[in-house]
Design an enzyme around this catalytic site. Structure first.
Site, PDB file in Angstrom:
ATOM      1  N   SER A 168       0.793  -1.230   0.000  1.00 55.53           N
ATOM      2  CA  SER A 168       0.000   0.000   0.000  1.00 55.53           C
ATOM      3  C   SER A 168       0.821   1.274   0.000  1.00 55.53           C
ATOM      4  O   SER A 168       0.379   2.292  -0.511  1.00 55.53           O
ATOM      5  CB  SER A 168      -0.911   0.006   1.228  1.00 55.53           C
ATOM      6  OG  SER A 168      -0.146  -0.008   2.420  1.00 55.53           O
ATOM      7  N   HIS A 196      -5.026  -3.676  -2.353  1.00 56.42           N
ATOM      8  CA  HIS A 196      -4.640  -2.733  -3.415  1.00 56.42           C
ATOM      9  C   HIS A 196      -4.578  -3.373  -4.797  1.00 56.42           C
ATOM     10  O   HIS A 196      -4.184  -2.709  -5.752  1.00 56.42           O
ATOM     11  CB  HIS A 196      -3.313  -2.054  -3.060  1.00 56.42           C
ATOM     12  CG  HIS A 196      -3.481  -1.128  -1.898  1.00 56.42           C
ATOM     13  ND1 HIS A 196      -3.812   0.199  -2.045  1.00 56.42           N
ATOM     14  CD2 HIS A 196      -3.455  -1.362  -0.563  1.00 56.42           C
ATOM     15  CE1 HIS A 196      -3.935   0.758  -0.846  1.00 56.42           C
ATOM     16  NE2 HIS A 196      -3.722  -0.173   0.071  1.00 56.42           N
ATOM     17  N   LYS A 227     -11.165   0.527  -2.148  1.00 56.76           N
ATOM     18  CA  LYS A 227     -10.103   1.088  -2.978  1.00 56.76           C
ATOM     19  C   LYS A 227     -10.583   1.082  -4.438  1.00 56.76           C
ATOM     20  O   LYS A 227     -11.487   1.826  -4.750  1.00 56.76           O
ATOM     21  CB  LYS A 227      -8.807   0.342  -2.704  1.00 56.76           C
ATOM     22  CG  LYS A 227      -8.575   0.336  -1.160  1.00 56.76           C
ATOM     23  CD  LYS A 227      -7.199   0.187  -0.731  1.00 56.76           C
ATOM     24  CE  LYS A 227      -7.086   0.016   0.791  1.00 56.76           C
ATOM     25  NZ  LYS A 227      -7.433   1.182   1.586  1.00 56.76           N
TER      26      LYS A 227
HETATM   27  C1  LIG Z   1      -3.059  -3.207   2.698  1.00 52.17           C
HETATM   28  C2  LIG Z   1      -4.325  -2.782   3.344  1.00 52.17           C
HETATM   29  N1  LIG Z   1      -5.072  -3.700   3.961  1.00 52.17           N
HETATM   30  C3  LIG Z   1      -6.239  -3.383   4.562  1.00 52.17           C
HETATM   31  C4  LIG Z   1      -6.692  -2.082   4.569  1.00 52.17           C
HETATM   32  C5  LIG Z   1      -7.971  -1.757   5.265  1.00 52.17           C
HETATM   33  O1  LIG Z   1      -9.021  -1.724   4.344  1.00 52.17           O
HETATM   34  P1  LIG Z   1     -10.289  -0.797   4.595  1.00 52.17           P
HETATM   35  O2  LIG Z   1      -9.900   0.583   4.154  1.00 52.17           O
HETATM   36  O3  LIG Z   1     -11.378  -1.399   3.781  1.00 52.17           O
HETATM   37  O4  LIG Z   1     -10.581  -0.832   6.067  1.00 52.17           O
HETATM   38  C6  LIG Z   1      -5.958  -1.092   3.924  1.00 52.17           C
HETATM   39  C7  LIG Z   1      -6.449   0.312   3.908  1.00 52.17           C
HETATM   40  O5  LIG Z   1      -5.783   1.253   4.191  1.00 52.17           O
HETATM   41  C8  LIG Z   1      -4.741  -1.444   3.298  1.00 52.17           C
HETATM   42  O6  LIG Z   1      -3.992  -0.519   2.684  1.00 52.17           O
END
Ligand SMILES: Cc1ncc(COP(=O)(O)O)c(C=O)c1O
Length: 374
Positions: A168, A196, A227
């Site tokens: 990310s 992502h 996303k």
């Molecule tokens: C790699 C990763 N996993 C999980 C999440 C969490 O997802 P959500 O935004 O749906 O809570 C994010 C969000 O920032 C992320 O970048």
């Protein structure tokens, strides 16, 4: 120290460090959100939910919060991924934390990439299992850990590997096939966070696992709607038994209010859209290649290879200054600072989208060069 003093001291410290956070309204061209396919501003989703879907149920999914639309969405998700089942969750954060803290027990051993997202780390904290942080994408280091753990050979203790597929904050891909081979070789279960990559990889956008053809080697994957899909909520993909186990054991599913069924109708429409939209995926990857070329033509070394483009500045204050300079030029680029990234690696995180036009990408690359030299 009173509680008020504790808070004000902590906030003052953040200000001095250049790490103070506050909300800022969106303005300028969006190079910051994770709207990789450019869906967030397309008004095609049914904004007005049909009457029978509009009430929320206002309860956990295990009580009155369950609706037929979620069976439909989950069937469509499992078909998309060629998996036995899918389970909707309220967010990716809750999905990761819930999945990990439910599956991993004290005594189990987990190898995780050192750059894994905060919600993976928090899931592990809750699980209280033994942890091995391997250097980012370093297969040798991962294998070292696996080998040492295999030699302990403690019966009943499970081994897991946790990785993101597209990182990310670093915009690079995990070597999933090689990690899956190591998991096989050392008897470890692989869990992949596809936050992502969902929507962006694979012939129908189902992500990197499916693109690599290793679905059968993955215990579970986590996908968020928040996303590229531009949808509220998230889901976990895996076997029927995994879903049954989570439905009975996962506190992040059981003890929270279900998403409203109206959101389910957005998912039905959103999934149909993304599966057919090879052209946005194509544009996203073309834009990424073009923008990365523009940066390197100006001598700017960006990290990673994907549509998340990190330009490492180092210290917090200059990173914020560079982002502010870009914002003044009309580009919404934000600085990412610790604890979101390791100390000393504060950066501009530039998020490329399918609907950015080539001329704007050229202007932005010039803007980044100016901002770094200011
Ligand atoms: C790699 C990763 N996993 C999980 C999440 C969490 O997802 P959500 O935004 O749906 O809570 C994010 C969000 O920032 C992320 O970048």
């Amino acid at each position: 120290m009173t509680l008020i003093e504790r808070w004000t001291t902590a906030l003052d410290k953040l200000r001095v460090q250049g790490r103070y956070r506050q909300f800022a309204l969106p303005s300028g061209i969006d190079f910051t959100s994770n709207d990789y396919l450019g869906y967030a501003n397309r008004p095609s989703l049914t904004l007005q939910a049909p009457g029978h879907l509009s009430h929320s149920g206002s309860a956990s999914r295990l009580l009155r919060g369950h609706h037929a639309i979620w069976d439909e969405v989950e069937a469509s998700l499992s078909a998309w991924h060629g998996a036995e089942s899918a389970l909707m969750m309220t967010s990716g954060y809750a999905a990761n934390e819930g999945l990990i803290s439910t599956l991993m027990e004290p005594g189990d051993w987990v190898a995780g990439d050192e750059l894994n997202h905060a919600c993976i780390v928090d899931g592990l904290r809750l699980a209280r299992c033994r942890r091995f942080n391997y250097r980012h994408n370093d297969l040798n280091h991962l294998e070292e850990g696996l080998r040492a753990e295999a030699e302990r050979n403690e019966p009943g203790r499970q081994r897991f590997i946790l990785t993101e597929s597209v990182f990310s904050m670093d915009g690079d891909k995990a070597p999933l096939r090689e990690i899956a081979d190591l998991a096989d070789r050392y008897g470890a279960y692989l869990i992949v966070d596809e936050a992502h990559s969902t929507g962006c990889y694979g012939p129908t956008g189902s992500g990197c696992i499916d693109e690599a053809g290793i679905r059968s080697k993955v215990l579970a994957s986590m996908h968020t709607g928040g996303k590229a899909l531009a949808l509220p909520g998230a889901y976990i993909v895996g076997s029927r038994l995994l879903k049954e186990y989570l439905t009975n054991k996962c506190r992040h599913l059981i003890f929270t209010t279900a998403l409203p069924p109206a959101v389910g109708s957005w998912w039905v429409e959103g999934l149909a859209r993304v599966q057919q939209d090879a052209s946005s995926r194509g544009r996203l990857h073309e834009n990424t290649t073009q923008f990365r070329k523009e940066l390197s033509a100006r001598g700017i070394l960006a990290g990673g290879t994907e549509y998340v483009v990190p330009v490492i500045v180092g210290e917090d204050t200059p990173a914020v200054a560079a982002a502010t300079s870009l914002q003044k030029q009309g580009f919404d680029v934000r600085a990412i600072r610790p604890p979101s990234v390791p100390l000393g690696t504060s950066r501009l995180r530039i998020s490329i989208h399918a609907d950015h036009d080539p001329a704007t990408l050229v202007r932005l690359a010039g803007g980044v060069a100016d901002a770094l030299h200011d």
